[in-house]
Design an enzyme around this catalytic site. Structure first.
Site, PDB file in Angstrom:
ATOM      1  CB  VAL A  65     -14.313  -8.284  19.076  1.00 28.44           C
ATOM      2  CG1 VAL A  65     -13.235  -9.341  18.844  1.00 28.44           C
ATOM      3  CG2 VAL A  65     -15.058  -8.585  20.380  1.00 28.44           C
ATOM      4  CG  HIS A  95     -18.880 -14.310  12.273  1.00 27.93           C
ATOM      5  ND1 HIS A  95     -18.408 -15.540  11.875  1.00 27.93           N
ATOM      6  CD2 HIS A  95     -19.613 -14.530  13.398  1.00 27.93           C
ATOM      7  CE1 HIS A  95     -18.810 -16.458  12.732  1.00 27.93           C
ATOM      8  NE2 HIS A  95     -19.560 -15.888  13.656  1.00 27.93           N
TER       9      HIS A  95
END
Length: 348
Positions: free
Chosen positions: A40, A124
């Site tokens: 991603v 993240h």
């Protein structure tokens, strides 16, 4: 670092003017950036860094679709593309961009290749914040930093190619070398951030999980479905229901909000639309506020992490996921959307 005032609250931000690309490249001129994962975020960040003049290699599992994608994007096996373990070994900055489930699975492999003074980079805060569930506990002698672009890797790359930027948050969890700040800001500028705003790993993951499940994806999809269903059961055609629910929002109104804000968008609509929107916004806020409170509590307690990890551990997860996505894709709402998109002027 500059301090800017947002709604009466001062925040630490870094702009390209303050920390230009040339300074970022010079800061990391002796570093090898190993981007682990090409799913991603990996492609956008790796390609942007390479095009900006940084020394970048990619680590990905061989004989996989993502390995083939990396080759197609110009990464050369044995030169700039390696297996995960080898790339982590070669990197002085390891950008850990596998999925959350992938990070858990590969952690021991990557951890064993970290040397004192290296930097471990995340986009993240999941793995670090929920360490009791993920088992991701970095060595004390490495920098642990984060740059989280506020959008998909696809958007990050697309905007970069257009000469634009995507805003990102940055955080420092562990500064073992005294260089963590310069490293994280240089990387943030290097991946194509418009500007960088300060956060911490916990706040990043709390806001990110809330946003994804809320207004960015979950709530948006749910509200689309609800309005479309009401219009259809009251006799409106699929085309009319879709255009009034999705097309007008995405193609006309949201660009106005992005340009100058919600009040400006309201001011550029009819007085009938203004009056109704101003009145009904309060009802929608009061109706959804308890849902958002429940959602945030679920994120904060780690329940959302538990559900995610448990789901990813199941052998048939990908199969079940595709079934759910297929149901969404084949619904009348999004089948109508597919036809409407084909009819846009730019597609004819």
């Amino acid at each position: 670092m500059a301090k800017l005032n947002f709604g009466g609250v001062e925040e630490n931000v870094v702009t390209r003017e303050e920390f230009p690309l040339a300074k970022a490249v010079a800061t990391l001129k002796e570093e090898t950036i190993a981007v682990i994962g090409y799913g991603v975020q990996g492609p956008g960040q790796a390609l942007n860094l390479k095009d900006n003049g940084f020394n970048v290699i990619v680590g990905q599992r061989k004989n996989s679709k993502t390995w083939d994608k990396a080759v197609a994007d110009g990464w050369v096996p044995g030169e700039t593309l390696f297996e995960v373990e080898e790339a982590a070994k070669r990197g002085t900055i390891v950008q850990y961009l596998l999925s959350d489930a992938g990070q858990i699975a590969q952690w021991e492999t990557v951890k064993n290749q970290l040397n004192p003074g290296d930097a471990l980079y995340f986009s993240h805060g999941f793995g670090i914040t929920y360490k009791d569930q993920t088992g991701i506990v970095p060595p004390k002698d490495v920098d642990v930093i984060l740059v989280a672009p506020k959008g998909s890797g696809t958007s990050l790359r697309r905007l970069f190619v257009e000469g634009k930027g995507l805003n990102s948050s940055y955080a420092i969890f562990q500064d073992a070398t005294g260089k963590a700040y310069d490293r994280v800001v240089a990387l943030g500028i290097g991946v194509g951030s418009g500007y960088l705003f300060e956060t911490d790993f916990q706040k990043e993951v709390y806001s990110d999980l809330t946003g994804e499940r809320g207004i960015l994806m979950g709530a948006l999809a749910g509200v689309f479905e609800a309005q479309y269903e009401v219009l259809r059961k009251n006799g409106h055609s699929p085309s009319e229901a879709f255009n009034e629910t999705v097309e007008e929002l995405t193609q006309s109104l949201m660009p106005l909000v992005a340009e100058n804000g919600m009040d400006w968008m309201y001011a550029n609509c009819s007085t009938t639309a203004q009056r109704g929107a101003l009145d009904w916004r309060h009802k929608f806020r009061e109706a959804t506020l308890p849902v958002f409170d429940d959602l945030y509590d679920s994120v904060k307690t780690g329940e959302e992490a538990r559900v995610t990890i448990k789901a990813n551990e199941k052998e048939d997860y990908r199969v079940k996921l595709e079934e759910e996505l297929k149901e969404l894709r084949e619904s009348e709402l999004w089948q109508t959307g597919a036809q409407v998109r084909k009819l846009r002027p730019e597609n004819n």
